[in-house]
Design a protein around this motif. Structure first.
Motif, PDB file in Angstrom:
ATOM      1  N   VAL A 227      36.740  31.336  53.066  1.00 29.00           N
ATOM      2  CA  VAL A 227      36.457  31.723  51.251  1.00 29.00           C
ATOM      3  C   VAL A 227      37.095  32.823  51.106  1.00 29.00           C
ATOM      4  O   VAL A 227      37.110  33.804  51.415  1.00 29.00           O
ATOM      5  CB  VAL A 227      35.549  31.768  50.440  1.00 29.00           C
ATOM      6  CG1 VAL A 227      35.295  32.171  49.108  1.00 29.00           C
ATOM      7  CG2 VAL A 227      34.537  30.247  51.039  1.00 29.00           C
ATOM      8  N   PRO A 228      38.650  32.827  50.105  1.00 29.41           N
ATOM      9  CA  PRO A 228      39.566  33.762  50.293  1.00 29.41           C
ATOM     10  C   PRO A 228      39.102  34.892  49.162  1.00 29.41           C
ATOM     11  O   PRO A 228      38.195  33.900  48.398  1.00 29.41           O
ATOM     12  CB  PRO A 228      40.732  33.168  49.513  1.00 29.41           C
ATOM     13  CG  PRO A 228      40.424  32.072  49.042  1.00 29.41           C
ATOM     14  CD  PRO A 228      39.275  31.263  50.287  1.00 29.41           C
ATOM     15  N   LYS A 229      39.806  35.807  48.840  1.00 24.17           N
ATOM     16  CA  LYS A 229      39.270  36.155  47.894  1.00 24.17           C
ATOM     17  C   LYS A 229      40.184  36.637  46.720  1.00 24.17           C
ATOM     18  O   LYS A 229      40.695  35.658  47.000  1.00 24.17           O
ATOM     19  CB  LYS A 229      39.823  37.994  48.388  1.00 24.17           C
ATOM     20  CG  LYS A 229      39.224  38.746  50.185  1.00 24.17           C
ATOM     21  CD  LYS A 229      39.891  40.518  49.520  1.00 24.17           C
ATOM     22  CE  LYS A 229      39.015  40.638  50.727  1.00 24.17           C
ATOM     23  NZ  LYS A 229      39.607  42.446  50.875  1.00 24.17           N
ATOM     24  N   MET A 230      38.988  36.784  45.534  1.00 20.51           N
ATOM     25  CA  MET A 230      39.356  36.416  44.501  1.00 20.51           C
ATOM     26  C   MET A 230      40.794  37.410  44.048  1.00 20.51           C
ATOM     27  O   MET A 230      41.019  38.146  45.237  1.00 20.51           O
ATOM     28  CB  MET A 230      38.085  36.900  43.165  1.00 20.51           C
ATOM     29  CG  MET A 230      36.941  36.074  43.795  1.00 20.51           C
ATOM     30  SD  MET A 230      35.708  36.315  42.887  1.00 20.51           S
ATOM     31  CE  MET A 230      34.556  37.416  43.321  1.00 20.51           C
ATOM     32  N   GLN A 260      37.442  44.775  37.591  1.00 23.34           N
ATOM     33  CA  GLN A 260      35.605  44.502  38.138  1.00 23.34           C
ATOM     34  C   GLN A 260      35.222  46.011  38.603  1.00 23.34           C
ATOM     35  O   GLN A 260      36.392  46.652  38.830  1.00 23.34           O
ATOM     36  CB  GLN A 260      36.703  44.236  39.167  1.00 23.34           C
ATOM     37  CG  GLN A 260      37.066  42.250  39.037  1.00 23.34           C
ATOM     38  CD  GLN A 260      36.870  41.671  38.003  1.00 23.34           C
ATOM     39  OE1 GLN A 260      34.850  41.180  37.971  1.00 23.34           O
ATOM     40  NE2 GLN A 260      37.201  40.582  37.591  1.00 23.34           N
ATOM     41  N   PRO A 261      34.059  45.500  38.486  1.00 25.12           N
ATOM     42  CA  PRO A 261      33.197  46.190  38.988  1.00 25.12           C
ATOM     43  C   PRO A 261      33.165  46.532  40.789  1.00 25.12           C
ATOM     44  O   PRO A 261      33.608  45.580  40.971  1.00 25.12           O
ATOM     45  CB  PRO A 261      31.772  46.596  38.736  1.00 25.12           C
ATOM     46  CG  PRO A 261      31.721  44.688  38.177  1.00 25.12           C
ATOM     47  CD  PRO A 261      33.233  44.411  37.958  1.00 25.12           C
ATOM     48  N   GLY A 262      32.334  47.548  41.388  1.00 31.15           N
ATOM     49  CA  GLY A 262      31.944  47.871  42.492  1.00 31.15           C
ATOM     50  C   GLY A 262      33.365  47.493  43.237  1.00 31.15           C
ATOM     51  O   GLY A 262      33.418  47.316  45.105  1.00 31.15           O
ATOM     52  N   LEU A 263      34.445  49.046  43.069  1.00 34.01           N
ATOM     53  CA  LEU A 263      35.614  48.814  43.706  1.00 34.01           C
ATOM     54  C   LEU A 263      34.806  49.994  44.663  1.00 34.01           C
ATOM     55  O   LEU A 263      34.321  50.669  43.605  1.00 34.01           O
ATOM     56  CB  LEU A 263      37.083  48.803  42.940  1.00 34.01           C
ATOM     57  CG  LEU A 263      37.070  47.396  41.625  1.00 34.01           C
ATOM     58  CD1 LEU A 263      38.449  48.065  40.726  1.00 34.01           C
ATOM     59  CD2 LEU A 263      37.457  46.703  42.919  1.00 34.01           C
ATOM     60  N   THR A 264      35.967  50.232  45.745  1.00 34.08           N
ATOM     61  CA  THR A 264      36.149  51.413  46.315  1.00 34.08           C
ATOM     62  C   THR A 264      37.278  51.835  46.452  1.00 34.08           C
ATOM     63  O   THR A 264      38.338  51.407  46.091  1.00 34.08           O
ATOM     64  CB  THR A 264      36.149  50.904  48.134  1.00 34.08           C
ATOM     65  OG1 THR A 264      34.578  51.106  47.698  1.00 34.08           O
ATOM     66  CG2 THR A 264      35.873  52.343  48.775  1.00 34.08           C
ATOM     67  N   SER A 303      38.295  45.674  48.074  1.00 30.77           N
ATOM     68  CA  SER A 303      36.483  45.684  47.798  1.00 30.77           C
ATOM     69  C   SER A 303      36.125  43.693  48.692  1.00 30.77           C
ATOM     70  O   SER A 303      37.595  43.677  48.633  1.00 30.77           O
ATOM     71  CB  SER A 303      36.603  44.342  45.941  1.00 30.77           C
ATOM     72  OG  SER A 303      35.156  44.050  46.035  1.00 30.77           O
ATOM     73  N   PRO A 304      35.125  44.007  48.815  1.00 30.19           N
ATOM     74  CA  PRO A 304      34.882  42.229  50.119  1.00 30.19           C
ATOM     75  C   PRO A 304      35.360  41.381  49.167  1.00 30.19           C
ATOM     76  O   PRO A 304      35.490  40.391  50.229  1.00 30.19           O
ATOM     77  CB  PRO A 304      33.595  42.844  50.806  1.00 30.19           C
ATOM     78  CG  PRO A 304      33.071  43.755  50.253  1.00 30.19           C
ATOM     79  CD  PRO A 304      34.183  44.495  48.950  1.00 30.19           C
ATOM     80  N   ALA A 309      45.038  46.624  45.193  1.00 33.33           N
ATOM     81  CA  ALA A 309      45.315  46.546  44.032  1.00 33.33           C
ATOM     82  C   ALA A 309      45.384  48.233  43.846  1.00 33.33           C
ATOM     83  O   ALA A 309      44.575  48.969  44.319  1.00 33.33           O
ATOM     84  CB  ALA A 309      44.484  46.337  42.424  1.00 33.33           C
ATOM     85  N   SER A 310      46.534  48.361  44.076  1.00 31.61           N
ATOM     86  CA  SER A 310      46.820  49.578  43.209  1.00 31.61           C
ATOM     87  C   SER A 310      47.450  50.425  41.582  1.00 31.61           C
ATOM     88  O   SER A 310      47.969  49.437  41.078  1.00 31.61           O
ATOM     89  CB  SER A 310      47.852  49.853  44.364  1.00 31.61           C
ATOM     90  OG  SER A 310      48.867  50.092  44.310  1.00 31.61           O
ATOM     91  N   ALA A 311      47.580  51.561  41.344  1.00 31.31           N
ATOM     92  CA  ALA A 311      48.234  52.514  40.865  1.00 31.31           C
ATOM     93  C   ALA A 311      48.438  53.345  40.600  1.00 31.31           C
ATOM     94  O   ALA A 311      47.453  54.284  41.596  1.00 31.31           O
ATOM     95  CB  ALA A 311      46.792  51.959  38.444  1.00 31.31           C
TER      96      ALA A 311
END
Length: 418
Positions: A227-230, A260-264, A303-304, A309-311
């Motif tokens: 299942v791919p990442k969102m 989105q929450p839970g990002l590293t 994120s898993p 993404a980057s900024a």
């Protein structure tokens, strides 16, 4: 006188008749005499009776009465099935077979063998306990299949239950969904909605085929692709650099705000658009080599569950020179203020590490030409004067600073030769 005796041993009915003739007595006067019947001991099993075959629904079982000693031609065998120790049906021939039903599954069966016959005692023996099981499981011949797209939010469904034997038996099907070969709790319907917990995993379906009285047969479909990442999270507020763009100061970066929450978050600092080696923390102490550059930080969000993404932050103002180092302990002279002797000066103590030091010697406040090291050999020209040393500190990107030692004693002439 004469006596006749007849003895039949081993028969169910035995008799002994005694006839006597005394003198001229007639045969009519003879009378029968009853004698006790002699019965043989009961037969003994030399090989115990047993139930032959596995007790399964749909598979008939036979009875082996075993081997017995002491039987006669008149001996008969009768068998009684017992279900959990209770007689199950009438006793009958030991040569018949028994078929089992769904109601028998899980119960324990024995057979009581009764050996009877004219001429010997009756004997019984009971077989060992045997448990009844369901019939053989269905056999899958074509794997089940699933339909749908393995991505978060989509619904997977059972496309086919596969094919099973024996045919034309009618089967009932039940389902369990698996992620990377592990059953997913509570997912036991014919559909599965792909969730974020499935990301990165391969999904598959287990089909169980059953019919009353028979064991379950199982088969697992071919797995989906992982299942791919969102979709990558969106940066809604860009990262921000705080602090003064000045050599020696420490800048800090906030990761910004994301959808989105839970990002590293990981960081990379840039100078004039070029990445700075090893500058990968959320803080960065500005190096003197970056004097005149403009700095920025790029934040990478991972994120898993979501694509990366980057900024990037806005650039800082131009990096300016750092503040002057502060002298905390003055340079100090050592040695004798006498012509021919050597005076030495220390660097003193400063607020910043890694400084470069330069020296200048003074005679009553006037610089001594060529005296630019940490030591000075007192010359005749110094006689009658007091000497001082000035230490100048510098570092790339910083303003220079100076500190001067306390003056020496008045220089005296050289000692007279002896």
């Amino acid at each position: 006188m004469f006596r006749t005796r007849q003895l039949l041993t081993g028969l169910a009915m035995a008799s002994l008749v005694v006839c006597a003739s005394i003198g001229t007595a007639s045969a009519a006067e003879a009378s029968p005499v009853a004698v006790a019947v002699v019965t043989a001991p009961a037969p003994v099993p030399t090989r115990a009776p047993s139930i032959v075959g596995v007790l399964r629904v749909g598979s008939p079982s036979k009875i082996d009465v075993g081997t017995w000693s002491g039987t006669l031609p008149t001996t008969t065998f009768t068998c009684q099935w017992l279900r959990d120790g209770i007689e199950d049906g009438p006793a009958g021939s030991c040569k018949t077979t028994r078929s089992f039903e769904a109601r028998d599954i899980g119960h324990q069966f024995t057979v009581r063998v009764t050996v009877a016959g004219a001429g010997h005692e009756t004997a019984t023996a009971i077989t060992k306990v045997v448990q009844a099981y369901g019939g053989p499981p269905a056999v899958n011949t074509v794997l089940p299949t699933i339909d749908g797209t393995a991505e978060v939010g989509s619904v997977l469904v059972v496309a086919t239950n596969g094919e099973w034997s024996p045919t034309p038996a009618t089967f009932t099907y039940s389902y369990k969904w698996l992620a990377d070969g592990i059953f997913i709790d509570s997912e036991i319907s014919s559909t599965h909605r792909v969730s974020s917990t499935d990301v990165g995993k391969r999904l598959s379906l287990q089909v169980a085929a059953s019919r009353p009285g028979y064991q379950f047969g199982y088969a697992i479909s071919v797995s989906t692709t992982p299942v791919p990442k969102m979709a990558a999270p969106a940066n809604t507020v860009r990262p921000v650099v705080t602090g003064t763009a000045q050599v020696g100061t420490t800048l800090s970066a906030s990761p910004g705000t994301w959808s989105q929450p839970g990002l590293t978050f990981a960081y990379q600092w840039y100078a004039n658009g070029t990445s700075i080696p090893q500058a990968t923390a959320s803080t960065y102490q500005v190096d003197g080599s970056l004097l005149g550059a403009k700095l920025a930080v790029r934040v990478n969000a991972t994120s898993p569950l979501y694509a990366d993404a980057s900024a990037t932050s806005l650039v800082t103002s131009v990096v300016t020179v750092g503040p002057r180092p502060t002298n905390t302990t003055l340079p100090a002279l050592s040695g004798t203020a006498q012509v021919g002797e050597v005076l030495t000066v220390t660097t003193g103590t400063w607020s910043a590490p890694g400084l470069t030091y330069a020296y200048a010697w003074y005679r009553d406040g006037v610089v001594i030409t060529g005296a630019a090291s940490s030591s000075h050999t007192v010359s005749a020209a110094d006689t009658g004067h007091r000497l001082t040393a000035q230490v100048t500190v510098s570092e790339t990107g910083y303003n220079t600073a100076t500190a001067t030692s306390a003056p020496s004693a008045t220089v005296t002439a050289a000692a007279a030769a002896k």
